[in-house]
Every structure is written in C-alpha cells, then in structure tokens.
Design a protein around this motif. Structure first.
Motif, PDB file in Angstrom:
ATOM      1  N   TYR A 127       0.858  -1.186   0.000  1.00  0.00           N
ATOM      2  CA  TYR A 127       0.000   0.000   0.000  1.00  0.00           C
ATOM      3  C   TYR A 127       0.890   1.230   0.000  1.00  0.00           C
ATOM      4  O   TYR A 127       1.501   1.580   1.021  1.00  0.00           O
ATOM      5  CB  TYR A 127      -0.916   0.004   1.227  1.00  0.00           C
ATOM      6  CG  TYR A 127      -1.965   1.102   1.208  1.00  0.00           C
ATOM      7  CD1 TYR A 127      -3.108   0.966   0.421  1.00  0.00           C
ATOM      8  CD2 TYR A 127      -1.812   2.253   1.976  1.00  0.00           C
ATOM      9  CE1 TYR A 127      -4.080   1.960   0.401  1.00  0.00           C
ATOM     10  CE2 TYR A 127      -2.782   3.246   1.959  1.00  0.00           C
ATOM     11  CZ  TYR A 127      -3.914   3.095   1.170  1.00  0.00           C
ATOM     12  OH  TYR A 127      -4.866   4.085   1.148  1.00  0.00           O
ATOM     13  N   THR A 128       0.993   1.871  -1.159  1.00  0.00           N
ATOM     14  CA  THR A 128       1.896   3.016  -1.286  1.00  0.00           C
ATOM     15  C   THR A 128       1.481   3.851  -2.485  1.00  0.00           C
ATOM     16  O   THR A 128       0.536   3.512  -3.204  1.00  0.00           O
ATOM     17  CB  THR A 128       3.358   2.541  -1.429  1.00  0.00           C
ATOM     18  OG1 THR A 128       4.223   3.660  -1.295  1.00  0.00           O
ATOM     19  CG2 THR A 128       3.593   1.868  -2.775  1.00  0.00           C
ATOM     20  N   ASP A 129       2.185   4.944  -2.716  1.00  0.00           N
ATOM     21  CA  ASP A 129       1.940   5.775  -3.893  1.00  0.00           C
ATOM     22  C   ASP A 129       2.798   5.237  -5.031  1.00  0.00           C
ATOM     23  O   ASP A 129       4.029   5.357  -5.002  1.00  0.00           O
ATOM     24  CB  ASP A 129       2.316   7.232  -3.593  1.00  0.00           C
ATOM     25  CG  ASP A 129       1.936   8.187  -4.717  1.00  0.00           C
ATOM     26  OD1 ASP A 129       2.210   7.854  -5.892  1.00  0.00           O
ATOM     27  OD2 ASP A 129       1.383   9.261  -4.433  1.00  0.00           O
ATOM     28  N   PRO A 130       2.199   4.625  -6.041  1.00  0.00           N
ATOM     29  CA  PRO A 130       2.983   3.985  -7.103  1.00  0.00           C
ATOM     30  C   PRO A 130       3.812   4.973  -7.924  1.00  0.00           C
ATOM     31  O   PRO A 130       4.900   4.633  -8.393  1.00  0.00           O
ATOM     32  CB  PRO A 130       1.916   3.294  -7.965  1.00  0.00           C
ATOM     33  CG  PRO A 130       0.652   4.038  -7.687  1.00  0.00           C
ATOM     34  CD  PRO A 130       0.740   4.475  -6.262  1.00  0.00           C
ATOM     35  N   VAL A 131       3.319   6.194  -8.100  1.00  0.00           N
ATOM     36  CA  VAL A 131       4.052   7.190  -8.882  1.00  0.00           C
ATOM     37  C   VAL A 131       5.345   7.582  -8.183  1.00  0.00           C
ATOM     38  O   VAL A 131       6.423   7.635  -8.796  1.00  0.00           O
ATOM     39  CB  VAL A 131       3.178   8.437  -9.146  1.00  0.00           C
ATOM     40  CG1 VAL A 131       3.989   9.526  -9.841  1.00  0.00           C
ATOM     41  CG2 VAL A 131       1.969   8.073  -9.992  1.00  0.00           C
ATOM     42  N   LEU A 132       5.261   7.838  -6.871  1.00  0.00           N
ATOM     43  CA  LEU A 132       6.449   8.253  -6.121  1.00  0.00           C
ATOM     44  C   LEU A 132       7.437   7.099  -5.976  1.00  0.00           C
ATOM     45  O   LEU A 132       8.656   7.296  -6.102  1.00  0.00           O
ATOM     46  CB  LEU A 132       6.049   8.787  -4.744  1.00  0.00           C
ATOM     47  CG  LEU A 132       5.128  10.005  -4.727  1.00  0.00           C
ATOM     48  CD1 LEU A 132       4.974  10.530  -3.302  1.00  0.00           C
ATOM     49  CD2 LEU A 132       5.643  11.104  -5.645  1.00  0.00           C
ATOM     50  N   LEU A 133       6.931   5.908  -5.705  1.00  0.00           N
ATOM     51  CA  LEU A 133       7.821   4.754  -5.583  1.00  0.00           C
ATOM     52  C   LEU A 133       8.537   4.488  -6.908  1.00  0.00           C
ATOM     53  O   LEU A 133       9.751   4.223  -6.946  1.00  0.00           O
ATOM     54  CB  LEU A 133       7.042   3.513  -5.152  1.00  0.00           C
ATOM     55  CG  LEU A 133       7.865   2.225  -5.037  1.00  0.00           C
ATOM     56  CD1 LEU A 133       9.034   2.401  -4.065  1.00  0.00           C
ATOM     57  CD2 LEU A 133       6.987   1.053  -4.599  1.00  0.00           C
ATOM     58  N   LYS A 134       7.802   4.587  -8.004  1.00  0.00           N
ATOM     59  CA  LYS A 134       8.411   4.369  -9.322  1.00  0.00           C
ATOM     60  C   LYS A 134       9.474   5.424  -9.604  1.00  0.00           C
ATOM     61  O   LYS A 134      10.519   5.131 -10.172  1.00  0.00           O
ATOM     62  CB  LYS A 134       7.320   4.395 -10.391  1.00  0.00           C
ATOM     63  CG  LYS A 134       7.752   3.827 -11.738  1.00  0.00           C
ATOM     64  CD  LYS A 134       6.603   3.826 -12.731  1.00  0.00           C
ATOM     65  CE  LYS A 134       5.469   2.943 -12.281  1.00  0.00           C
ATOM     66  NZ  LYS A 134       4.392   2.878 -13.304  1.00  0.00           N
TER      67      LYS A 134
END
Length: 367
Positions: A256-263
């Motif tokens: 559960y995270t922000d996919p844009v920031l993690l990417k």
C-alpha cells in the motif's frame, strides 16, 4: 569547566547576547569540547521549523539531526564522515586561532537536508577559549540553482537527441528507406517518453521541496512496478552492455503506497546503478519480504570512496559534476517524508554498492 559555569560567564555579557540575538544569522557559541553553550533566537526559530534540537550541551551535528551523528557509539566530529564536513573543518581551524568560512551540507533526519555557509572565529571570555559559530542557511538559493541546472541540462540533452533523430528521419524519407524511417520514428517516441519523464520528475521534486506534494496511496503490485521500471530503463536510459538482473520474491506482498512516487525513486536508483557500472557488469534489482515490510534493493558492483559515501543523500552532491546533485537527495526525501519508509546503502569491496528501500505493507503508515 562545566556547562553551567560557562553559560554563567556568557550571561555576564548582556551586550554580547543582545547583539547576537539581534542578527539575522544563526549564531552558536561552542566550548573547547565543541558542545553548544549558547544559541541565539534565530536558531530557536530555525530549530522549531525543522524539528531540530535547540539544546545546550550537544554538538552541532546532533543539534541539526545529522544522520552521521545518530550513532551513539561516536560523537559529532569523530565519525569517518566528519573529515569531509565543512562545519567540522571550521571548528578545527577556529580552535587553532584561525577565522574560517566553509560550506557545509547536512543530510538530516525526516528527509531534511541543509546547505549552510559556516563561519567560525575564536572567542575568549574570562580565560575560556570558545568558538563563535555563525551559520547562514543557503539551502533555498542552492535548491533553485540546482533545479534549474538539472532541468535545463537534461532537457537540452533530450531535445538535441530529438533533433538528431528528426534529421535521420528526413534522410530516410528522402531516400525512401521505409524501414529506417520507422526505426527512427520508434526512437523518437522513446525520446519523447524520456522528455516527459524528466519534466514529471522535476515537477515532483519541486512540489516535494515546497511541502506541496500530495500522496495518493493505493494497493499496488511490487512485481509490476519493478518490471515497469526495468523496462523503462532498458529502453531509454541504461547502457545496453549493462545487464539488469531482476529478482522477484514469492509470495508477492500487496503493497500500500503511492505507485508514482515509488516508481520515481526506483527509476533514479536503478539509473544511478547503471551509470555507475561498466560494460559487461551486472546490476540487480529485487526485494525481500521481512515480516510486515518489503525491503527493495538495487545493487551494482562499483564501490564508493569514503568521500563519496559521506556525501550521499546531501542536497547538492553528485559524482556527475557541478550542479547535478539531486538524485539520492530526492530519493531520500520522497521515501522518508512522503512514503514513510527508510532508504540506506552499503558499499563494500566484494559486494559493490547496494541501496535498500524499506516500506511497510500496512496502510496505517500513510494515513
């Protein structure tokens, strides 16, 4: 002489403290052991804004939450990283009776980073040899200049590449070489994707710097994100002679995270690893399940020097040249401050350099 005795001496000079409280710079007074025995109101305000330690009896690195001063086994000024610290250099020169001015970059807790101009001068009161320590925060100006240089440098490179591709397309069209034309068109699409990625990256960092970045967490597939990042790097950035090895764990956790920031962070990390590697070398990216956390790692075989290791995560440091230092700093800011995780690294002979990103699988950490 004890801390209390030295502070009593300083209080006997009300004109001195009145002047120091009236200036716009941060001012500290250090004793012979480098402990803070006085700080002015400006430092109190600064400390309150960034959750620093406005305390007497602590070292400057501890007061500024320097990540290298967190190890309880050593003190600020005694770590292997301190030999490259401008603030430490100023104190050392002052203790020798020399006035000095140095720039200091601090990677601090909670994703903060400071660029400071530090001047130190010898001060003697009633036989006590002290150091008058004046600090100017130049972070905002350094940040603005750096963002501009990085953005224009990267965009200019991409636009130049697009111009070359368009020239190739024109030549192939004039010669009726359809196959070459279609190949150039595919290259143009990839280059435009790189341009869009650079613009989005700078926008994210700019918002994060101003505390205006919104986090949009959701349940994501870590396998999917890693595969997309690897695919993008292989297509647009990485030297084709560098092999990327992907190691995915089983069972795959639901993150559960922000996919844009993690990417964004993984793109920076993997890009740095590829650029640090030579032809024929292998870069690895993968993750491990550790209880209620996911530990993502990116490894390359190159080992950092001690000087480079001391500057990782600092705002304006880069091995790529002047004005190119935002990669690891932005990675740490996004992970620590926005994704509520941890990022750290190891760099040892025989193991290479590995960056680790630890994230909770629980939604509670981002609420």
């Amino acid at each position: 002489m004890s801390l209390g005795e030295i502070t009593n001496i300083i209080q006997r000079y009300p004109l001195l403290t009145e002047v120091l409280n009236s200036v716009h710079d941060i001012v500290l007074i250090l004793d012979s052991e480098r402990d803070i025995v006085y700080f002015n109101k400006k430092f109190e305000e600064f400390a309150d804004n960034f959750n620093l330690k406005a305390q007497l009896g602590v070292k400057p690195g501890t007061a500024f939450n320097c990540i290298h001063a967190l190890d309880e086994r050593v003190e600020c000024g005694d770590t292997s990283f301190c030999r490259y610290c401008g603030a430490n250099k100023s104190i050392t020169e002052s203790k020798k009776g020399v006035k000095s001015l140095n720039e200091c970059r601090i990677a601090a807790m909670h994703g903060h980073a400071f660029n400071l101009s530090v001047s130190a001068s010898p001060l003697e009161l009633e036989g006590q040899k002290l150091t008058l320590y004046s600090i100017i925060d130049i972070s905002a100006e350094s940040r603005r200049q750096m963002l501009e240089k990085i953005f224009f440098h990267d965009v200019n490179n991409i636009v130049n590449g697009m111009g070359m591709i368009i020239d190739m397309m024109t030549d192939s069209k004039n010669s009726n070489d359809i196959e070459e034309f279609e190949h150039s068109l595919d290259m143009l699409k990839i280059t435009m994707t790189s341009l869009k990625n650079e613009i989005n990256a700078q926008h994210i960092v700019s918002l994060a710097e101003k505390d205006e970045l919104m986090v949009h967490p959701e349940n994501v597939s870590i396998n999917k994100i890693i595969k997309e990042v690897v695919g993008f790097i292989q297509t647009t950035m990485c030297n084709s002679s560098v092999e990327i090895d992907t190691v995915l764990a089983e069972p795959e956790p639901l993150l559960y995270t922000d996919p844009v920031l993690l990417k964004r962070v993984l793109l920076n990390t993997l890009k740095n690893a590829c650029e640090a590697s030579s032809a024929g070398e292998k870069v690895s990216i993968g993750y491990r399940n550790i209880k209620d956390h996911v530990l993502i790692y990116v490894n390359n075989p190159t080992v950092m020097s001690d000087k480079v290791k001391s500057s990782v995560f600092k705002r304006s440091f880069s091995t790529k040249g002047q004005g190119r230092g935002i990669g690891t700093y932005s990675m740490r800011m996004l992970i620590d401050r926005y994704l509520k995780g941890k990022i750290y690294f190891t760099s040892e002979e025989g193991e290479g350099t590995t960056f680790f990103i630890k994230l909770s699988v629980s939604s509670q950490d981002l609420l």
